[in-house]
Design a protein around this motif. Structure first.
Motif, short mmCIF file in Angstrom:
data_model
loop_
_atom_site.label_atom_id
_atom_site.label_comp_id
_atom_site.label_asym_id
_atom_site.label_seq_id
_atom_site.Cartn_x
_atom_site.Cartn_y
_atom_site.Cartn_z
N GLN A 136 25.73 -13.84 -53.90
CA GLN A 136 25.54 -13.96 -52.69
C GLN A 136 24.48 -14.96 -52.16
OE1 GLN A 136 25.59 -9.92 -51.23
NE2 GLN A 136 28.02 -9.77 -51.34
N VAL A 137 23.28 -14.58 -52.70
CA VAL A 137 22.25 -15.46 -52.26
C VAL A 137 22.40 -17.03 -52.87
CG1 VAL A 137 19.71 -16.08 -52.90
CG2 VAL A 137 20.59 -13.67 -52.44
N THR A 138 23.05 -17.07 -53.92
CA THR A 138 23.20 -18.60 -54.28
C THR A 138 24.25 -19.07 -53.33
OG1 THR A 138 23.19 -17.81 -56.69
CG2 THR A 138 24.25 -19.73 -56.24
N LEU A 139 25.44 -18.42 -53.03
CA LEU A 139 26.28 -19.03 -52.01
C LEU A 139 25.72 -19.26 -50.53
CD1 LEU A 139 29.27 -16.62 -52.68
CD2 LEU A 139 29.18 -19.13 -53.27
N PRO A 203 31.44 -20.87 -49.58
CA PRO A 203 30.68 -19.72 -49.03
C PRO A 203 31.34 -19.09 -47.87
CG PRO A 203 29.07 -21.53 -49.86
CD PRO A 203 30.40 -22.06 -49.83
N PHE A 204 31.45 -20.02 -46.94
CA PHE A 204 31.81 -19.17 -45.66
C PHE A 204 33.22 -18.61 -46.05
CE2 PHE A 204 34.85 -19.47 -41.91
CZ PHE A 204 34.22 -18.98 -41.11
N VAL A 205 34.20 -18.96 -46.51
CA VAL A 205 35.47 -18.36 -46.94
C VAL A 205 35.36 -17.29 -47.76
CG1 VAL A 205 37.78 -18.86 -48.03
CG2 VAL A 205 36.84 -20.72 -46.62
N THR A 206 34.29 -17.29 -48.59
CA THR A 206 34.26 -16.31 -49.57
C THR A 206 33.44 -15.02 -48.89
OG1 THR A 206 33.48 -17.86 -51.45
CG2 THR A 206 32.86 -15.37 -51.78
N PHE A 207 32.67 -15.16 -48.06
CA PHE A 207 32.30 -14.13 -47.27
C PHE A 207 32.97 -13.63 -46.39
CE2 PHE A 207 27.69 -15.77 -48.42
CZ PHE A 207 27.42 -14.81 -48.96
N SER A 208 34.00 -14.36 -45.63
CA SER A 208 35.11 -13.77 -44.62
C SER A 208 35.88 -12.94 -45.64
CB SER A 208 35.61 -15.24 -44.35
OG SER A 208 34.83 -15.92 -43.31
#
Length: 328
Positions: A136-139, A203-208
């Motif tokens: 998550q930090v990397t993203l 990253p945005f898509v992953t966290f969503s």
């Protein structure tokens, strides 16, 4: 026997309303006020939308109907050409070539972004706390890095002489990549640009999607496992219904962002080589800012808006919820 008194009202006077009629009138006024209240509360937001979105759109359409070059700007003359800018643009074969290239490029980017984000979101759900936090930090770092900084790093990676990618491929036994230029053709240039855009969009898509996955009760996965469902069946029956709405939303946003991508394309090769990586966003810049043909650029912008509305029309329909709360 009861006597009835006849009361004579003075001429011109209205008899007083009964208490029941007065209460009914108050209720009607109250219901009217309740119905109008939501619209009154929406007025500030509606006014802001009209000022920030509707008025600029009307201005762009108006400019697209004029010949507005540097000469007209200096003289202050208004030269109306009607649909001339549109007919000239639509009659240009290069415009259609660039339009097809933009659509294919956008479709590839959106598919790669959604697929990559979905895979990472599912992966994060099965990772341990330490590894998940590291990922998550990397993203977040990839997401937070400025576009130009990331573009510069990608140019270094894919440099034909000093790029680390060519040197790594050479050490792996692919000696043909010594001095290979990744920017010698439009296809390879767009591939590098696509990797750059996907790198920052995933990253945005992953966290969503991960936020949607976290909301799925663990009991549903356990029940699916007890019923003998495999990983793919569990995904179709449990995971996908829970994140379908979020996937639709991020797909819609990805289409908007990728269709209008400009900074990465311009910073890499300014639409080169020989215009083979030029998209509609780059053409808009070349016509308007660089070429000072603002009327023609406004026509291209309007055509892009129409094309984008046609592409995203189905997604807009899916985002409109039914009264029962489900998607149409």
């Amino acid at each position: 026997m009861t006597a009835t008194a006849n009361v004579t009202m003075p001429a011109g006077e209205i008899p007083p309303a009964s208490p029941r009629a007065a209460q009914a009138g108050k209720r009607r006024r109250g219901r009217l006020g309740d119905r109008m209240l939501p619209y009154l509360l929406l007025l500030p937001a509606l006014a802001a939308i009209l000022v920030l979105l509707a008025w600029p759109l009307i201005q762009v359409i108006g400019i697209s109907l004029r010949k507005l070059d540097i000469g007209q700007l200096m003289s202050g003359k208004t030269v109306w050409v009607g649909l001339g800018n549109y007919t000239n643009t639509l009659a240009d074969p290069e415009f259609w070539t660039i339009t097809v290239r933009t659509l294919v490029f956008t479709a590839a980017l959106v598919a790669a972004t959604i697929l990559g984000g979905l895979l990472l979101a599912v992966l994060m759900r099965h990772l341990g706390p330490v590894v998940r936090t590291t990922l998550q930090v990397t993203l977040i770092l990839a997401w937070a890095t400025p576009v130009i900084a990331t573009t510069t790093v990608f140019q270094w990676i894919f440099d034909e002489q000093y790029g680390i990618l060519n040197k790594t491929l050479d050490r792996l036994g692919f000696s043909g990549f010594i001095g290979f230029s990744w920017f010698s053709s439009g296809a390879s240039t767009l591939t590098v640009i696509g990797l750059l855009i996907v790198w920052q969009a995933v990253p945005f898509v992953t966290f969503s999607l991960y936020a949607g996955l976290v909301g799925v009760p663990q009991e549903q996965y356990e029940a699916a496992g007890m019923d003998g469902a495999g990983p793919w069946q569990t995904f179709r029956a449990v995971t996908w219904p829970s994140i379908r709405a979020i996937t639709t939303m991020v797909t819609f946003l990805s289409v908007l962002w990728d269709f209008n991508a400009f900074a990465q394309i311009w910073a890499i090769r300014e639409g080169g080589p020989d215009g083979e990586s030029t998209t509609l966003a780059v053409v808009l810049y070349l016509k308007g800012i660089a070429g000072n043909h603002f009327g023609a650029a406004a026509a291209i912008a309007t055509l892009m808006l129409i094309l984008l509305a046609l592409i995203t029309g189905r997604y807009i329909q899916l985002l409109v919820r039914t009264p029962e709360g489900g998607l149409k």
